[in-house]
Design an enzyme around this catalytic site. Structure first.
Site, mmCIF file in Angstrom:
data_model
loop_
_atom_site.group_PDB
_atom_site.id
_atom_site.type_symbol
_atom_site.label_atom_id
_atom_site.label_comp_id
_atom_site.label_asym_id
_atom_site.label_seq_id
_atom_site.Cartn_x
_atom_site.Cartn_y
_atom_site.Cartn_z
ATOM 1 C CG HIS A 143 -6.573 -1.293 0.369
ATOM 2 N ND1 HIS A 143 -5.237 -1.011 0.209
ATOM 3 C CD2 HIS A 143 -7.209 -0.560 -0.588
ATOM 4 C CE1 HIS A 143 -5.076 -0.154 -0.805
ATOM 5 N NE2 HIS A 143 -6.254 0.141 -1.283
ATOM 6 C CG ASN B 195 -1.748 0.141 6.975
ATOM 7 O OD1 ASN B 195 -1.326 0.112 5.820
ATOM 8 N ND2 ASN B 195 -1.185 0.861 7.916
ATOM 9 C CB CYS C 156 -20.606 -15.376 1.929
ATOM 10 S SG CYS C 156 -21.134 -16.549 0.665
HETATM 11 P P1 OAD Z 1 4.110 0.162 0.480
HETATM 12 O O1 OAD Z 1 4.820 -1.035 0.969
HETATM 13 O O2 OAD Z 1 3.907 0.304 -0.976
HETATM 14 O O3 OAD Z 1 4.891 1.470 0.981
HETATM 15 C C1 OAD Z 1 5.331 1.611 2.293
HETATM 16 C C2 OAD Z 1 5.933 2.981 2.445
HETATM 17 O O4 OAD Z 1 6.246 3.176 3.809
HETATM 18 C C3 OAD Z 1 7.223 3.216 1.654
HETATM 19 O O5 OAD Z 1 7.113 4.423 0.921
HETATM 20 C C4 OAD Z 1 8.301 3.335 2.729
HETATM 21 O O6 OAD Z 1 9.317 4.272 2.382
HETATM 22 C C5 OAD Z 1 7.486 3.823 3.908
HETATM 23 N N1 OAD Z 1 8.039 3.478 5.232
HETATM 24 C C6 OAD Z 1 8.791 2.421 5.591
HETATM 25 N N2 OAD Z 1 9.035 2.436 6.908
HETATM 26 C C7 OAD Z 1 8.433 3.551 7.397
HETATM 27 C C8 OAD Z 1 8.310 4.124 8.697
HETATM 28 N N3 OAD Z 1 8.852 3.566 9.754
HETATM 29 N N4 OAD Z 1 7.587 5.268 8.820
HETATM 30 C C9 OAD Z 1 7.012 5.842 7.747
HETATM 31 N N5 OAD Z 1 7.088 5.339 6.498
HETATM 32 C C10 OAD Z 1 7.798 4.211 6.335
HETATM 33 O O7 OAD Z 1 2.728 0.244 1.305
HETATM 34 P P2 OAD Z 1 1.375 1.005 0.928
HETATM 35 O O8 OAD Z 1 1.649 2.321 0.302
HETATM 36 O O9 OAD Z 1 0.515 0.961 2.122
HETATM 37 O O10 OAD Z 1 -2.837 -3.177 -1.186
HETATM 38 O O11 OAD Z 1 0.782 0.038 -0.175
HETATM 39 C C11 OAD Z 1 -0.466 0.308 -0.690
HETATM 40 C C12 OAD Z 1 -1.189 -0.971 -0.996
HETATM 41 O O12 OAD Z 1 -0.369 -1.804 -1.810
HETATM 42 C C13 OAD Z 1 -1.472 -1.848 0.214
HETATM 43 O O13 OAD Z 1 -2.645 -1.469 0.907
HETATM 44 C C14 OAD Z 1 -1.627 -3.190 -0.402
HETATM 45 C C15 OAD Z 1 -0.377 -3.135 -1.240
HETATM 46 O O14 OAD Z 1 -0.175 -4.102 -2.164
HETATM 47 C C16 OAD Z 1 -3.524 -4.305 -1.396
HETATM 48 O O15 OAD Z 1 -3.188 -5.368 -0.927
HETATM 49 C C17 OAD Z 1 -4.730 -4.105 -2.260
#
Ligand code: OAD
Length: 247
Positions: A115, A98, A123
């Site tokens: 990230h 995050n 810059c």
């Molecule tokens: P995602 O949006 O891919 O996944 C979020 C996850 O959180 C899903 O598996 C949901 O089921 C789960 N979820 C939702 N609500 C929840 C809750 N209250 N408690 C626990 N889990 C819950 O997000 P990330 O895995 O963080 O990268 O995504 C990874 C990366 O993809 C991010 O850092 C970003 C994104 O595009 C970049 O921007 C480079």
């Protein structure tokens, strides 16, 4: 849960990998899924070096908008419990995908931001200039560095390498963990997700917290299908109780 309690009681090192789901209950939209941020948007139009090269003004407008949304969000009980956990174990690693800074706002001190952070700007030329920034830039966008090059958000975009220090910290967190907790991530973005696999293969007890199944679910020793704002405080309480019982 009995095995988890035993592992938590004995754990010298607990590592935690968090994703967008951990901030969902703070009002931060996740990226994927039905209400996900990328639904109806193309990530490659906004979060890639190519997008920034071809249209820096649009990318900056998008990031200033996201920062104004995130500025209103506060840490939830999951963030707070992780901050508390830091004081309850000999060593804890908190690795987050995050960029929202909510772990630090909750009081966590040792956070590895894989990230980057939406609250930092750097810059683009690599002249080394960077600054903390919480407010939008005055027009005209895009903002420029004193050296003349464009300033950019200090986040990792798709197709970019992760900072070496973050990769090293995550590697150490995975290899040294007695218990590895992966919370609120869809586990589809690499290399972040691979650290949970590494932890499991080097002997950690792997716990997944996620209301939905992910590619890691079948590998996990325990799966807690609950929102993290409820499940993480329960795990921290379990550590307190089981550790006290074991003394
Ligand atoms: P995602 O949006 O891919 O996944 C979020 C996850 O959180 C899903 O598996 C949901 O089921 C789960 N979820 C939702 N609500 C929840 C809750 N209250 N408690 C626990 N889990 C819950 O997000 P990330 O895995 O963080 O990268 O995504 C990874 C990366 O993809 C991010 O850092 C970003 C994104 O595009 C970049 O921007 C480079």
């Amino acid at each position: 849960m009995r095995e988890l309690a035993k592992r938590l009681a004995k754990a010298e090192v607990i590592s935690v990998l968090t994703g967008a789901g951990v901030s969902a209950e703070s009002g931060v939209p996740t990226f994927r899924g039905e209400d996900g941020f990328w639904k109806g948007r193309r990530a490659e139009d906004l979060a890639t070096p190519q997008a920034f090269a071809s249209n820096p003004e649009t990318v900056w407008t998008f990031y200033d908008w996201r920062r104004s949304l995130l500025a209103k969000c506060r840490p939830n009980t999951g963030h707070s419990a992780l901050a508390e956990l830091e004081g309850l174990v000999p060593r804890m690693h908190l690795i987050t995908q995050n960029v929202d800074g909510l772990h630090q706002a909750a009081g966590s001190r040792c956070v590895t931001e894989m990230h980057g952070s939406i609250w930092r700007v750097r810059c683009q030329s690599g002249c080394g200039e960077h600054e903390d920034r919480r407010t939008p830039f005055p027009p005209p966008l895009p903002p420029r560095c004193a050296c003349g090059a464009l300033l950019r958000p200090a986040v990792v975009w798709f197709g970019e390498r992760l900072p070496l220090e973050a990769l090293e910290a995550a590697d150490e967190a995975a290899r040294s963990a007695d218990v590895f907790i992966v919370a609120g991530t869809s586990a589809v973005v690499e290399p972040a997700a691979s650290f949970a696999r590494l932890a499991r293969s080097t002997g950690a007890y792997l716990v997944e917290i996620n209301p939905e199944a992910t590619p890691l679910s079948s590998l996990a020793d325990d799966v807690i299908r609950e929102p993290s704002a409820r499940a993480i405080p329960q795990i921290v309480d379990l550590r307190k109780q089981s550790w006290a019982d074991s003394q």
